[in-house]
Design a protein around this motif. Sequence first.
Motif, short mmCIF file in Angstrom:
data_model
loop_
_atom_site.label_atom_id
_atom_site.label_comp_id
_atom_site.label_asym_id
_atom_site.label_seq_id
_atom_site.Cartn_x
_atom_site.Cartn_y
_atom_site.Cartn_z
N ARG A 100 4.44 6.64 -0.78
CA ARG A 100 3.93 5.30 -0.92
C ARG A 100 4.99 4.73 -2.15
O ARG A 100 5.42 5.57 -2.94
CB ARG A 100 2.74 5.27 -1.34
N CYS A 101 5.04 3.48 -2.36
CA CYS A 101 5.92 3.04 -3.48
C CYS A 101 5.24 3.39 -4.83
O CYS A 101 4.27 3.06 -5.26
CB CYS A 101 6.17 1.38 -3.44
N ILE A 102 6.05 4.09 -5.70
CA ILE A 102 5.81 4.56 -7.05
C ILE A 102 5.63 3.26 -8.05
O ILE A 102 5.14 3.46 -9.02
CB ILE A 102 6.49 5.46 -7.61
N TYR A 103 5.91 2.09 -7.73
CA TYR A 103 6.26 0.98 -8.50
C TYR A 103 5.09 -0.29 -8.05
O TYR A 103 4.10 -0.59 -8.98
CB TYR A 103 7.37 0.25 -8.32
N CYS A 104 4.77 -0.35 -6.91
CA CYS A 104 3.68 -1.41 -6.56
C CYS A 104 2.38 -0.75 -5.76
O CYS A 104 1.53 -1.18 -5.42
CB CYS A 104 4.17 -2.44 -5.88
N GLY A 105 2.57 0.60 -5.29
CA GLY A 105 1.52 1.13 -4.36
C GLY A 105 1.78 0.59 -3.02
O GLY A 105 1.08 1.16 -2.26
N SER A 128 9.74 4.33 -2.58
CA SER A 128 9.93 2.87 -3.07
C SER A 128 9.65 2.24 -1.60
O SER A 128 10.23 2.27 -0.75
CB SER A 128 11.04 2.82 -3.72
N CYS A 129 9.16 0.76 -2.03
CA CYS A 129 9.16 -0.24 -0.93
C CYS A 129 10.60 -1.00 -1.10
O CYS A 129 11.37 -0.82 -2.09
CB CYS A 129 7.98 -1.25 -0.92
N GLU A 130 10.86 -1.80 0.02
CA GLU A 130 12.14 -2.36 -0.21
C GLU A 130 12.10 -3.35 -1.23
O GLU A 130 13.24 -3.62 -2.01
CB GLU A 130 12.46 -3.05 1.35
N LYS A 131 11.17 -4.20 -1.29
CA LYS A 131 11.21 -5.30 -2.37
C LYS A 131 11.25 -4.47 -3.89
O LYS A 131 12.09 -5.19 -4.76
CB LYS A 131 9.77 -5.71 -2.30
N CYS A 132 10.47 -3.53 -4.15
CA CYS A 132 10.71 -2.79 -5.53
C CYS A 132 12.11 -2.41 -5.50
O CYS A 132 12.62 -2.35 -6.53
CB CYS A 132 9.70 -1.82 -5.71
N ARG A 133 12.81 -1.89 -4.39
CA ARG A 133 14.06 -1.26 -4.59
C ARG A 133 14.95 -2.35 -4.83
O ARG A 133 15.78 -1.71 -5.71
CB ARG A 133 14.52 -0.55 -3.10
ZN LIG Z 1 7.04 -1.60 -4.29
#
Ligand SMILES: [Zn+2]
Length: 242
Positions: free
Chosen positions: A10-15, A39-44
Amino acid sequence: MSETDIFVGRCIYCGGPGETDEHIIPHALGGKHILHKASCEKCRSITSQWERNPIKENWVEARAALDYPSRHTNFDKEIFPLEVVLRDGTKTVLNLKREETFGLASFLEYPLPAFFGGPNNEKGALVTGAMLIGFGPNSKAVAGKYGIKEISFTTSHKGTHFERMVIKIAYCAAVATWGLGCFEEDYALPVIIGTKNNVSFLMGCDPLGKIIPLIGKVGGDNCINVGVYRKKGDDKIMLLSG
Ligand SMILES: [Zn+2]
């Protein structure tokens, strides 16, 4: 840190969903440690923007000299222009190949992070100086070959991009070492995803060696040290990365 290969999922920045792999140190700087699906694409797209200025604009020469990987550039086919003054006083631009580049890279210097008593700046970083390092293996030989007396070098640091990249590397190293649930209060995350700008609270240099000896001196190529720190009279344990 030895080579790391950790599945996160899961995304380590936003969950959010873990859609892409995250290199702890960017791939373009030779980083081999990976947090898989972290990471999700948005946070990436947010985090990768901090890397563009230092990695793709300021450190191209140094990356070529150090033989770091590039997904989009073949350094062997690149020309690296260098403004010089020759011994006879002629000003000119030399177009050097990879094996002749001086590998110049500029680094900014900072005070201690505000957390450790350095000056605070809610709006960004505080810079105290800059240094230029040459990573080219043959600079002296090349200078002799062309009769170079002086060189001229221009670089442009975009505000807080490099600093956020460093904070992101430290955050990823902490996640790799202690897991995503290790933070009770996360100071780094808002800076990494761009919702806060108080870079100077978290990131800085330690010119007098006040803090870094606690977690060991950094040595060698691509080495990250992680450690913990507790202020006197404070219950909080801070995770450090250097
Ligand atoms: Zn994210």
